[in-house]
Enzyme design. Structure first.
Site, PDB file in Angstrom:
ATOM      1  N   ASP A  37      25.833 -42.572 -34.525  1.00 58.93           N
ATOM      2  CA  ASP A  37      26.383 -41.227 -34.580  1.00 58.93           C
ATOM      3  C   ASP A  37      26.996 -41.033 -35.958  1.00 58.93           C
ATOM      4  OD1 ASP A  37      28.016 -38.734 -33.925  1.00 58.93           O
ATOM      5  OD2 ASP A  37      27.140 -39.201 -31.965  1.00 58.93           O
ATOM      6  N   VAL A  76      21.747 -39.171 -39.436  1.00 58.66           N
ATOM      7  CA  VAL A  76      20.291 -39.085 -39.312  1.00 58.66           C
ATOM      8  C   VAL A  76      19.647 -38.419 -40.527  1.00 58.66           C
ATOM      9  CG1 VAL A  76      20.292 -39.138 -36.793  1.00 58.66           C
ATOM     10  CG2 VAL A  76      20.407 -36.924 -37.989  1.00 58.66           C
ATOM     11  N   TYR A 175      17.947 -23.200 -35.929  1.00 53.73           N
ATOM     12  CA  TYR A 175      17.942 -23.908 -34.653  1.00 53.73           C
ATOM     13  C   TYR A 175      16.605 -23.717 -33.944  1.00 53.73           C
ATOM     14  CZ  TYR A 175      19.551 -25.781 -30.217  1.00 53.73           C
ATOM     15  OH  TYR A 175      19.678 -26.561 -29.088  1.00 53.73           O
ATOM     16  N   LYS A 179      13.791 -26.711 -33.471  1.00 60.60           N
ATOM     17  CA  LYS A 179      13.423 -27.149 -32.129  1.00 60.60           C
ATOM     18  C   LYS A 179      11.933 -26.894 -31.847  1.00 60.60           C
ATOM     19  CE  LYS A 179      17.435 -28.755 -30.974  1.00 60.60           C
ATOM     20  NZ  LYS A 179      17.638 -30.214 -30.811  1.00 60.60           N
ATOM     21  N   VAL A 208      23.652 -26.859 -21.835  1.00 54.57           N
ATOM     22  CA  VAL A 208      24.209 -28.064 -21.225  1.00 54.57           C
ATOM     23  C   VAL A 208      25.708 -28.095 -21.509  1.00 54.57           C
ATOM     24  CG1 VAL A 208      24.097 -30.579 -21.122  1.00 54.57           C
ATOM     25  CG2 VAL A 208      22.012 -29.258 -21.548  1.00 54.57           C
ATOM     26  N   THR A 210      28.207 -29.369 -22.918  1.00 53.78           N
ATOM     27  CA  THR A 210      28.676 -30.234 -23.993  1.00 53.78           C
ATOM     28  C   THR A 210      29.347 -29.352 -25.043  1.00 53.78           C
ATOM     29  OG1 THR A 210      26.681 -30.066 -25.349  1.00 53.78           O
ATOM     30  CG2 THR A 210      26.686 -31.751 -23.614  1.00 53.78           C
TER      31      THR A 210
END
Length: 277
Positions: A37, A76, A175, A179, A208, A210
């Site tokens: 992370d 990443v 985004y 995706k 979701v 989160t």
């Protein structure tokens, strides 16, 4: 014995949210985990990223399930640091079987932005979501091939990777574009790696529960979307948001032997959202 006993999974964005849930679920199914992370904020992102303390908490949760986890800080967007973290994990555990390219950000905003802000959002979202997914697969595939045991890669996309929504600002456009781009990565890798029994799929969750979905900036964006969020942004099934564990259950199937002939699939976990929109 769990269905993933003896296997090792590499998970990005593992410190909280879906990444943490995936790590805990795969550990419960018998896998050990190599997890990374960023554990640092990204300037253009409208909500805080995970912390080192949260990464340590994920490690403890994996261990509570009887698994082992090697967790480290890596971005990443930085291929070489990501590869170094993965290489160290494979050396530690001796193999790699499962790859979950999960790390991602969403920078949707309702307020008026300068072009400089939009360009920064566009670049950051693409770099984390799409370039990061490419880096993850590129670092992992040689290990899967070297193992000569097949394997499974799952890219986390979104309902926004199958349908066109997200607004017209740089972050929302990036985004959706990122995706969608992940689907192209998945389909190409699925074809290229099929002969080696390496399966590659995407999952496409609806909202979701989160930080990505519940942070104030995202909630403001959704409330002020055309038609006030409208029916077109609601799930047909009677659930506002999924829990991370709902996505983890789908991933657990895709990476298990039960999904051994499932490859090249865009797998919605969306309460009927994509079918409706």
């Amino acid at each position: 014995m769990g269905s993933l006993e003896g296997k090792v999974a590499f998970i990005t964005g593992v410190a909280r949210g879906q990444g943490r849930s995936h790590a805990v679920r795969l550990a419960a199914d018998g896998a050990d985990v190599i997890g990374v992370d960023i554990c640092a904020d990204i300037g253009s992102n409208g909500y805080p990223m995970a912390s080192r303390d949260e990464l340590e908490e994920t490690i403890a949760l994996v261990e509570a399930q009887g698994g082992k986890m090697l967790g480290s800080v890596a971005d990443v967007r930085d291929y070489h640091s990501l590869k170094a973290a993965l290489d160290a994990g494979v050396e530690h555990f001796g193999r790699l079987d499962i790859v979950l390219a999960n790390a991602g950000i969403a920078t949707m905003a309702f307020r008026e932005l300068t072009i400089e802000e939009e360009l920064e959002q566009w670049t950051d979202v693409l770099d984390v979501n799409l370039v990061g997914a490419f880096h993850t697969a590129k670092a992992a595939v040689p290990h899967l091939l070297a193992g000569n045991r097949g394997g499974s890669i799952v890219f986390t996309s979104s309902t926004a990777g199958l349908k066109g929504f997200g607004g017209t600002q740089g972050g929302g456009l990036a985004y959706a574009a990122s995706k969608h781009g992940i689907v192209g990565l998945m389909r190409t890798f699925a074809n290229a790696l099929a002969a080696q029994s390496i399966r590659v799929n995407t999952v496409h969750p609806t909202a979701v529960n989160t930080m990505m979905a519940t942070n104030p900036q995202m909630q403001d964006f959704l409330k002020n979307f055309p038609d006030g969020g409208g029916p077109h942004l609601q799930n047909p099934m009677p659930v506002g948001m999924l829990e991370p564990e709902d996505v983890s259950a789908a991933i657990a199937y895709l990476v298990s032997d039960e999904g051994r002939y499932v490859s090249g699939v865009t797998f919605p976990v969306d309460a009927g959202f994509c079918n409706k929109l």
